[in-house]
Design an enzyme around this catalytic site. Structure first.
Site, short mmCIF file in Angstrom:
data_model
loop_
_atom_site.label_atom_id
_atom_site.label_comp_id
_atom_site.label_asym_id
_atom_site.label_seq_id
_atom_site.Cartn_x
_atom_site.Cartn_y
_atom_site.Cartn_z
N ALA A 1 118.89 8.80 5.39
CA ALA A 1 118.55 8.38 6.75
C ALA A 1 117.21 7.66 6.66
O ALA A 1 116.19 8.27 6.35
CB ALA A 1 118.45 9.59 7.66
N GLY B 1 109.56 11.03 11.25
CA GLY B 1 110.62 11.40 10.31
C GLY B 1 111.93 11.66 11.02
O GLY B 1 112.07 11.33 12.21
N ASN B 2 112.89 12.20 10.32
CA ASN B 2 114.19 12.52 10.93
C ASN B 2 114.72 13.81 10.34
O ASN B 2 114.13 14.38 9.42
CB ASN B 2 115.17 11.35 10.75
CG ASN B 2 115.43 11.06 9.29
OD1 ASN B 2 116.05 11.85 8.60
ND2 ASN B 2 114.90 9.94 8.81
N ARG B 3 115.86 14.28 10.86
CA ARG B 3 116.33 15.61 10.51
C ARG B 3 117.28 15.64 9.31
O ARG B 3 117.89 16.67 9.05
CB ARG B 3 117.02 16.23 11.73
CG ARG B 3 116.03 16.56 12.85
CD ARG B 3 116.75 17.07 14.08
NE ARG B 3 117.65 18.16 13.75
CZ ARG B 3 118.80 18.39 14.38
NH1 ARG B 3 119.18 17.62 15.37
NH2 ARG B 3 119.57 19.40 14.01
N SER B 4 117.40 14.56 8.60
CA SER B 4 118.34 14.60 7.47
C SER B 4 117.86 15.58 6.40
O SER B 4 116.70 15.57 6.00
CB SER B 4 118.45 13.19 6.86
OG SER B 4 119.25 13.26 5.71
#
Ligand code: CTP
Length: 409
Positions: free
Chosen positions: A281, A214-217
């Site tokens: 994102a 995943g990502n931090r958005s």
């Protein structure tokens, strides 16, 4: 108030300065980002460490500090709202005359944000014709004046001049904000009858039933765009991937998890839409295989290699398939610190993806994600800079929609 604001609390030098601590605290507890600008006199009444601890930010008082970052105008420019509590007779006189001999005066002059002042002084000073005229001048310029309350003053005297209660100041200040820009723009309803699709959040690509890439958005900027577009009269579909904050009311929310799900949802929602904004994102890669059961470390040994496969570029696909008149807007999050190099990355990304507009923002370990503010540059298909904006994500969203709305016509 669903969106956090960047609020400057100005404190001038009166005994009521100690009550400003509660004003700052109330804004912080309500989720706003608070920056205190104190006069030298204010810091004689209330300690800098107290204000820094409560505001969770450095306190600024010096005009000649932070010169390299042009702080004397930067603070005012990035404010959504300025609240001066207490405002002494002297500060009120300086505001009325536009004097900028300290950081607070510069901050106010450099800002277009709504200004709210809460006067506090002895009754004689409040009733002095000079103060009466100064207050009238400020009111005529749209400044909101809260109080003063009538009651016991510092000495034995009592009468009008007491600082209004912190809760009342906070309520009046937020109401002044609501009455200003976003609603004023919403009142224009310049997107009435338009269909807008916004993607927000960060996709997650599963590895097994319990793990993902995943990502931090956080989804905050996309949510702000959806909220702002709805407030301006648009019918909004928000394609939401793992939002950290609640989606706005009055918006059609479609939840997705992976990039492929987002691609399907975006393609469906974009049919007949006037505006498509890809603020999400999106994971560029997904695992080739998704394990049916939980991946066991004993079966994998000391190292483990994941094989990934490219996800489709949703934005490029939407831009290639867009109907005449439809506007497709992309985002680019870059960690490149050098401004010229960052613009270059943005320009080539815009060309590669074929979008009409590209919103560029810098991200890093502590920038961009999960914060209440944003600092963006918008490029158009001709690679020109058409907007630079700093402020809360909601105010930035409105500025972006200003550019979009202009191009629709
Ligand atoms: N985007 C997309 N589909 C992808 C990756 C990104 O639609 N598979 C969109 C994003 O929503 C955003 C824009 O493309 O609007 C740019 O995203 P960004 O991550 O900055 O660019 P990438 O194409 O991933 O380029 P790179 O990671 O190489 O910088």
């Amino acid at each position: 108030m669903s969106q956090p604001l960047t609020i400057v609390v100005g404190i001038s030098g009166g005994i009521a300065a100690y009550k400003a601590v509660n004003v700052v605290r109330a804004f912080v507890l309500a989720g706003h980002s608070v920056h205190v600008v104190a006069t030298d006199a204010a810091l004689r009444f209330v300690g800098r460490p107290t204000l820094e601890a409560i505001s969770r930010n450095p306190v600024h008082s010096e005009l000649y500090e932070g010169v390299a970052e042009v702080r004397h105008v930067a603070i005012g420019q990035s404010a959504d709202l300025i609240v001066i509590a207490p405002a002494t007779a002297n500060t009120i006189a300086k505001l009325a005359a536009g004097i900028a001999d300290d950081l607070l005066g510069n901050t106010v002059l450099a800002s277009t944000a709504p200004l709210v002042i809460a006067p506090a002084m002895h009754t004689e000073m409040w009733q002095n014709p000079a103060t009466v005229a100064n207050i009238a001048t400020l009111r005529s310029r749209g400044v909101t004046v809260v109080g003063p309350a009538v009651g016991q003053l510092t000495g034995a005297d009592s009468g009008p001049g007491r600082l209004e209660e912190p809760d009342a100041i906070v309520r009046a200040a937020l109401a002044a904000y609501d009455a200003s820009r976003p609603d004023a723009r919403a009142a224009q309803l310049d997107l009435a009858g338009r269909r807008v699709v916004v993607t927000a959040g960060g996709t997650r690509e599963p590895l097994d039933p319990v793990r993902f890439l995943g990502n931090r958005s956080s989804g905050r900027q996309g949510i702000a765009l959806a909220e702002a577009a709805a407030a301006r009269g648009a019918a909004v579909v928000l394609i939401a991937a793992h939002l950290e904050v609640q989606a706005p009311a009055g918006v059609d929310v479609r939840e997705v998890s992976t990039a492929l799900q987002m691609q399907d949802a975006a393609a469906l929602a974009s049919e007949g839409a006037d505006i498509v904004i890809m603020a999400a994102a999106v994971a560029d890669y997904r695992p080739v295989e998704v394990s049916e059961g939980k991946i066991k470390k004993d079966e994998r040994g000391d190292t483990m290699t994941l094989e990934l496969v490219r996800n489709p570029d949703i934005l490029a696909g939407l831009a290639a398939a867009k109907a005449p008149g439809q506007l497709v807007v992309g985002f680019a999050a870059e960690t490149e610190p050098d401004r010229a190099a960052q613009l270059e990355l943005g320009r080539s990304k815009l060309a590669r993806k074929g979008a009409d507009l590209l919103v560029l923002n810098r991200v890093g370990w502590s920038e961009g994600f999960a914060t209440e503010r944003n600092d963006i540059t918008v490029l158009d298909a001709g690679a020109d800079i058409v907007l630079e904006a700093v402020g809360s994500k909601l105010s930035v969203a409105h500025r972006i929609l200003d550019v979009i709305a202009e191009r629709l016509h």
